[in-house]
Design an enzyme around this catalytic site. Structure first.
Site, PDB file in Angstrom:
ATOM      1  N   SER A 179      -8.981 -21.364   5.274  1.00 15.73           N
ATOM      2  CA  SER A 179      -7.586 -20.777   5.327  1.00 15.73           C
ATOM      3  C   SER A 179      -7.087 -20.652   3.910  1.00 15.73           C
ATOM      4  O   SER A 179      -7.788 -20.206   2.727  1.00 15.73           O
ATOM      5  CB  SER A 179      -6.856 -21.036   6.288  1.00 15.73           C
ATOM      6  OG  SER A 179      -5.435 -20.525   6.506  1.00 15.73           O
TER       7      SER A 179
ATOM      8  N   HIS B 197      -7.865 -16.865  13.985  1.00 15.94           N
ATOM      9  CA  HIS B 197      -7.825 -17.637  12.487  1.00 15.94           C
ATOM     10  C   HIS B 197      -8.747 -18.756  12.776  1.00 15.94           C
ATOM     11  O   HIS B 197      -9.092 -19.428  11.677  1.00 15.94           O
ATOM     12  CB  HIS B 197      -6.443 -18.128  12.160  1.00 15.94           C
ATOM     13  CG  HIS B 197      -6.197 -18.463  10.965  1.00 15.94           C
ATOM     14  ND1 HIS B 197      -6.822 -17.871   9.678  1.00 15.94           N
ATOM     15  CD2 HIS B 197      -5.759 -19.519  10.296  1.00 15.94           C
ATOM     16  CE1 HIS B 197      -6.385 -18.576   8.736  1.00 15.94           C
ATOM     17  NE2 HIS B 197      -5.909 -19.694   9.080  1.00 15.94           N
TER      18      HIS B 197
END
Length: 676
Positions: free
Chosen positions: A535, A650
């Site tokens: 991320s 995610h």
């Protein structure tokens, strides 16, 4: 620098287009063919999967009145079970669980790839819940009402609350009413893709008829409303998140009027019973007093709304100590602090003579401990979770003022007897001392080392146990390192704010300083040093690849941001402009452009081998970042491997099997490059 005026790989941003997916499948095949089609990989994957699936794990719970709720996955229940039990049962070695939702059965019955995203139980009766389910692990969810007594979903035709897939914000007011913000068509979402409007919705009515209680701006990150049902203190609140770090907060009165709670927009704010807490993110001068960033202040809520600024300092930071967490029980405030990234716990209690301050006894000083759960409505019980790099998780339970007990203990998943943990400090380019932890054999020679980092959004990287890292890396002789670089929250808000926007270079310089320090201390060599991040940490890895390639022997870049020229146009990217800056502002693009990995690849540079991994269903960080970067690196002839999970959101994986595969792939790649 590559031109940003023409992007030949823009077509890879079309997430589900067949040409893009064909490109993904081809590269997935090459990566899996090279690293996974052998007995060693299968054995590692199986061992890691056993860690994730074992019944010996701690079943972490949330205390809600008489029940403890838990979500559980194992080899038999791949998608998971939502279940509950009582405290008396939970204390036993084999609690009897009341299964509420079997997600595997639900997915099969509905013909959907459901992934559990959470549930909100209506209190005090606990007869209904709002359940969130995502398709494939995305942030966007479907909301359905569940009847806990009849063990079934309440259909919309029977008056049940239901919302189709969206990034929805919803919460109970009472059994027939909710606050909700969701995608209601054009103009109802912000540029970041979150609700711009929040409404009060009554059972049995069309959501189009719901009463609007607040509208934010298109450029806001999101708006939300919630109801505080604490007996004697029932009230509603609204929050307008202007950007990722600045918000306006209001009390919503019964007549629909809003009362602004006048605090700094960048401060944290919470209301509990008669108390208002304010945690500063920048220095605040009020009533003749200067409070530095990271201070926790308390005021009587009613008096504060009336204009009083009589504030009590509950925590003040220093050069080594910051406030990591603060949580109310019914009558006490639990504080978790970090002193050079090591936790300490204290209890603050309001009383007629002011606030008392005592340590919370019975917690090991050699592990990271956080408050896992409390029930601030019912009483002063709390759950703590404690673990360290070599210490498996321990679940502790207590009541303020009484002795803490060990409730559950996770087993060891790797042999730690020959390992040791040390903390060192590297010196960054501007002279700042950067702490980092090293986990390795007590008599280890320089060898394969994995350096992990994040460096953003004020997230602290504190010591924690990882069975998969232990058996896949440490047990095989690898060294594991975690860098506490700026951008995180290890030393309070200023450790983070130093690295915002134009200060972003400090994150990268800090991580590079730790990499160099590892070599200077004789822990590893550049050829044997790997780096990993996901991320925001994936952005960090992209910069390490393009700016500091000589420091590393391999890089793993996961669910990353990489094209910082377009990040604000993709999915939730607009919400992060307070962190990185606005690429459309020439002054801000000037500093972003210096590090944006996608714009700074060099065909002439000698890059270390890189594994880039993402998820098709990630609707937070667009998979186009990873796809385009891999395509550009391939075009320039760099050693690049790519893997994209078709599910997973995610987090990159939607169940334990996918997580085990992803983890085994990562460590197999690293071993192949750092210890060939």
């Amino acid at each position: 620098m590559a031109s940003d005026l023409h992007d030949p790989y823009l077509w890879l941003e079309d997430v589900t287009a067949e040409p893009a997916l064909d490109w993904v499948r081809e590269r997935n095949g090459r990566t899996t063919g090279e690293f996974t089609e052998n007995a060693g990989f299968e054995d590692l994957q199986t061992r890691i999967r056993a860690v994730f699936d074992t019944d010996a794990r701690i079943p972490y719970v949330r205390l809600r009145g008489e029940y403890l709720y838990n979500f559980w996955r194992d080899s038999e229940h791949v998608r998971g079970l939502w279940r509950r039990t009582t405290m008396d049962e939970y204390r036993t070695d084999a609690p009897k669980w009341d299964v509420l939702v079997d997600v595997d059965e639900l997915a099969e019955r509905d013909g959907e790839n459901w992934v559990w995203s959470g549930a909100q139980v209506l209190r005090p009766g606990q007869g209904r819940a709002l359940v969130s389910l995502s398709r494939g692990g995305a942030d966007a969810t479907v909301t359905r009402e569940f009847d806990l007594e009849r063990r079934c979903f309440v259909e919309p035709s029977d008056g049940g609350f239901f919302l189709p897939e969206a990034k929805t914000d919803i919460g109970w007011i009472d059994v027939d009413t909710v606050y909700v913000g969701t995608d209601l068509g054009p103009g109802t979402l912000t540029d970041s893709g979150y609700p711009r409007i929040t409404k009060r919705w009554t059972r049995g009515t069309d959501i189009a008829e719901a009463v609007t209680v607040f509208e934010g701006e298109q450029t806001d990150v999101a708006v939300s409303a919630w109801y505080d049902r604490t007996p004697g203190f029932e009230r509603s609140f609204v929050e307008q998140s202007i950007d990722f770090y600045n918000s306006r907060r209001f009390q919503l009165r019964g007549d629909g009027s809003l009362v602004r709670i006048e605090t700094p927009e960048d401060a944290g704010l919470s209301v509990h019973r008669e108390w208002l807490l304010i945690r500063t993110r920048s220095a605040w001068s009020v009533a003749g007093h200067e409070h530095p960033a990271g201070t926790l202040l308390a005021a009587r809520y009613g008096d504060y709304l009336a204009g009083s600024r009589d504030l009590t300092v509950l925590f003040a930071p220093d050069a080594h100590t910051s406030l990591e967490q603060y949580v109310w029980t019914r009558n006490h405030l639990l504080l978790v602090t970090l002193c050079d990234v090591q936790t300490r716990l204290r209890v603050r209690t309001p009383g007629p003579g002011g606030w008392t301050d005592v340590p919370l006894e019975g917690v090991s000083e050699l592990t990271t401990t956080d408050v896992l759960d409390v029930d601030p409505v019912e009483g002063d019980e709390f759950f703590l979770n404690s673990s360290g790099y070599l210490t498996p998780a321990t679940l502790l339970h207590g009541t303020v003022g009484e002795q803490i007990e060990v409730l559950k203990q996770s087993p060891s998943f790797f042999d730690a007897d020959s390992l040791a943990v040390a903390q060192h400090f590297a010196v960054s380019e501007d002279g700042t001392r950067i702490p980092y932890f090293v986990v390795r054999g007590k008599d280890a020679e320089p060898g394969p080392t994995l350096l992990y980092g994040y460096g953003g959004f004020e997230n602290s990287m504190t010591p924690a146990y990882s069975g998969s890292t232990g058996l896949a890396w440490l047990e095989r002789g690898g060294t594991y390192v975690v860098a506490n670089i700026r951008g995180g929250g290890e030393y309070g808000p200023e450790w983070h704010t130093q690295a915002l926007k134009a200060g972003r270079h400090k994150v990268f310089e800090d991580f590079a300083a730790v990499a160099r320090d590892l070599v200077e201390r004789g822990i590893t060599t550049p050829a044997q040093l790997g780096a990993q991040g996901g991320s925001n940490g994936g952005l960090l890895m992209g910069v390490m690849l393009t700016r500091y390639p000589e420091l590393f022997g391999a890089i793993v870049c996961q669910v990353p941001l990489l094209d910082m020229r377009r990040y604000h146009l993709l999915l939730a990217g607009a919400s992060w402009m307070a962190e990185y800056g606005d690429p459309d502002d020439p002054a801000e693009w000037e500093y972003i452009s210096r590090y944006s990995p996608y714009q700074n690849t060099d065909p002439e540079a000698a890059y270390p081998p890189v594994l880039i991994a993402t998820s098709t269903r990630d609707d937070r960080v667009h998979p186009g970042h990873a796809r385009k970067m891999a395509a550009r690196l391939e075009e320039q002839g760099h050693r690049t491997w790519y893997y994209e999970n078709i599910e997973g959101g995610h987090g990159g994986a939607s169940d334990n099997a996918q997580l085990a595969f992803k983890t085994a792939l990562t460590f197999t790649f690293l071993w192949s490059q750092l210890a060939p």
